[in-house]
Design an enzyme around this catalytic site. Structure first.
Site, PDB file in Angstrom:
ATOM      1  CB  CYS A 141      -9.986   4.780   0.569  1.00 35.17           C
ATOM      2  SG  CYS A 141      -8.444   5.280   1.373  1.00 35.17           S
ATOM      3  CB  THR A 142      -6.838   0.274   2.175  1.00 27.33           C
ATOM      4  OG1 THR A 142      -5.849   1.266   1.904  1.00 27.33           O
ATOM      5  CG2 THR A 142      -6.959  -0.646   0.986  1.00 27.33           C
ATOM      6  CG  HIS A 143      -6.515   5.296   5.098  1.00 23.08           C
ATOM      7  ND1 HIS A 143      -5.775   4.923   4.012  1.00 23.08           N
ATOM      8  CD2 HIS A 143      -5.655   5.926   5.934  1.00 23.08           C
ATOM      9  CE1 HIS A 143      -4.525   5.326   4.164  1.00 23.08           C
ATOM     10  NE2 HIS A 143      -4.429   5.941   5.326  1.00 23.08           N
ATOM     11  CB  CYS A 202      -3.147   0.917  -2.406  1.00 27.23           C
ATOM     12  SG  CYS A 202      -3.213   2.666  -2.794  1.00 27.23           S
ATOM     13  CG  ASN A 203      -9.628   1.145  -3.256  1.00 29.54           C
ATOM     14  OD1 ASN A 203     -10.500   0.624  -3.922  1.00 29.54           O
ATOM     15  ND2 ASN A 203      -9.459   0.868  -1.975  1.00 29.54           N
ATOM     16  CG  ASP A 226      -1.763   1.224   1.385  1.00 27.36           C
ATOM     17  OD1 ASP A 226      -2.297   1.687   0.360  1.00 27.36           O
ATOM     18  OD2 ASP A 226      -1.909   1.764   2.500  1.00 27.36           O
ATOM     19  CB  SER A 227       0.150   4.781  -0.547  1.00 29.08           C
ATOM     20  OG  SER A 227      -0.995   4.780   0.281  1.00 29.08           O
ATOM     21  CE1 TYR A 235       2.751   5.268  -3.382  1.00 29.87           C
ATOM     22  CE2 TYR A 235       1.485   3.383  -4.155  1.00 29.87           C
ATOM     23  CZ  TYR A 235       2.686   3.926  -3.749  1.00 29.87           C
ATOM     24  OH  TYR A 235       3.806   3.132  -3.706  1.00 29.87           O
ATOM     25  N   GLY A 236      -2.936   8.829  -3.514  1.00 29.82           N
ATOM     26  CA  GLY A 236      -4.201   9.372  -4.033  1.00 29.82           C
ATOM     27  C   GLY A 236      -4.059  10.666  -4.810  1.00 29.82           C
ATOM     28  CD  GLU A 296      -1.851   7.776   7.154  1.00 28.63           C
ATOM     29  OE1 GLU A 296      -0.921   8.517   6.849  1.00 28.63           O
ATOM     30  OE2 GLU A 296      -2.446   7.054   6.336  1.00 28.63           O
TER      31      GLU A 296
HETATM   32  N1  DGL Z   1      -4.616   3.469   0.738  1.00 27.39           N
HETATM   33  C1  DGL Z   1      -4.941   4.402  -0.311  1.00 27.39           C
HETATM   34  C2  DGL Z   1      -6.115   3.872  -1.146  1.00 27.39           C
HETATM   35  O1  DGL Z   1      -6.712   2.859  -0.850  1.00 27.39           O
HETATM   36  C3  DGL Z   1      -5.294   5.746   0.234  1.00 27.39           C
HETATM   37  C4  DGL Z   1      -4.151   6.537   0.759  1.00 27.39           C
HETATM   38  C5  DGL Z   1      -3.333   7.252  -0.307  1.00 27.39           C
HETATM   39  O2  DGL Z   1      -3.820   8.179  -0.946  1.00 27.39           O
HETATM   40  O3  DGL Z   1      -2.187   6.879  -0.457  1.00 27.39           O
HETATM   41  O4  DGL Z   1      -6.459   4.475  -2.129  1.00 27.39           O
END
Ligand code: DGL
Length: 294
Positions: free
Chosen positions: A213-215, A100-101, A37-38, A69-70, A181
């Site tokens: 989103c994984t968060h 990570c999406n 993931d990011s 990453y978003g 976070e």
């Molecule tokens: N974990 C990322 C996702 O699922 C979100 C966090 C990011 O933007 O890096 O898209």
């Protein structure tokens, strides 16, 4: 009880998932599952996987040096993802999960081509699309996620390819991941931010909401409280974990025997990331800095 809950409890068991048939990996079952993931958001998925398959060894890589990453370009995310996959292949992972999406949207096709037959590659979007095809036909669904995920239009494209009259209405919700976070959830301020997003016209008249989103599993409860049972809130982490179990079972790659080892790497270590692992993984874990970008 919601549709996802019924499915997870096994009350609705007519799944017809069929991809990855006949994979020719010649790897020991004790090879690890690689997850990246990011940052640390993907730990929600790592946690769902360890809950469902405690025997599986896992290697987690959080690219905290490039978080988030978003907001990155697809090209940058592709370059990061390929390099991380290279590391996970070096560590002999039997399956690589893009947890990570944003990276699943931007880099899955490239990563899959790069990895070839060396490992199974799974993204966090396709299992959810299959779930929708099985359980949410003729519905209008909302999607919340990062700008990268929402602007890619990938959920809408894949849902439309199902030809099952599923409409996706989406809204980028970039404040949510940093808020989570920082530990801001189950608080009045986070409730206001979540509410501000959910009342937007983009998300009006929906039957379900995909947490893209994984968060977001961490704010599922608050989102459910907002909708008061009128909207099915789709937490993708459990869907993806179940799909991984299905694939490993089908490929005869499930680890049996003693519980697997777990290693957690990040590209940029800080105490604060390590402290936040408690939120995402349910227990504090040790993060090790891995100098992938040196
Ligand atoms: N974990 C990322 C996702 O699922 C979100 C966090 C990011 O933007 O890096 O898209």
């Amino acid at each position: 009880m919601g549709i996802l809950q019924k499915w997870l409890l096994g009350f609705d068991n007519n799944s017809k998932f069929t991809f990855f048939v006949g994979n020719s990996l010649s790897m020991p079952n004790s090879s690890p599952i690689g997850i990246f993931d990011s940052g640390i958001g993907g730990l929600t998925l790592a946690h769902a996987i360890t809950e469902l398959m405690p025997q599986e060894p896992i290697i987690y890589f959080g690219d905290t040096a490039h978080l988030p990453y978003g907001d990155k370009s697809a090209t940058a995310i592709q370059a990061y993802s390929v390099k991380i996959c290279n590391l996970l292949l070096e560590k002999n992972c039997k399956l690589i999960l893009i947890a990570c999406n944003s990276a699943s949207a931007a880099a899955f096709d490239l990563v899959k081509a790069y990895v070839g037959t060396k490992a199974i590659v799974v993204n966090v979007i396709d299992p959810v699309i299959d779930f929708l095809g099985e359980h949410m036909q003729s519905s209008t669904l909302g999607l919340i996620g990062t700008k990268q995920t929402v602007n890619s239009g990938i959920y809408a494209r894949k849902a439309s390819a199902l030809n099952q009259d599923i409409q996706i209405k989406s809204l980028a919700t970039p404040l949510l991941a940093p808020m989570i976070e920082e530990g801001f959830f189950s608080k009045t301020i986070s409730e206001q931010i979540i509410r501000e997003y959910l009342v937007q016209p983009e998300l009006s008249d929906i039957d379900g909401l995909i947490l893209g989103c994984t968060h977001y599993p961490l704010i599922k409860k608050q989102i459910e409280e907002f909708y008061q049972g009128k909207v099915e809130v789709i937490d993708t982490s459990q869907i993806v974990a179940r799909e991984i179990k299905r694939i490993l079972t089908e490929q005869d790659l499930l680890n049996v025997g003693s519980p697997g080892t777990r290693q957690f790497f990040v590209s940029d270590y800080t105490d604060s990331f390590e402290k936040s692992t408690q939120l995402f993984f349910g227990e504090k874990i040790k993060l090790t800095q891995y100098p992938i970008w040196d």
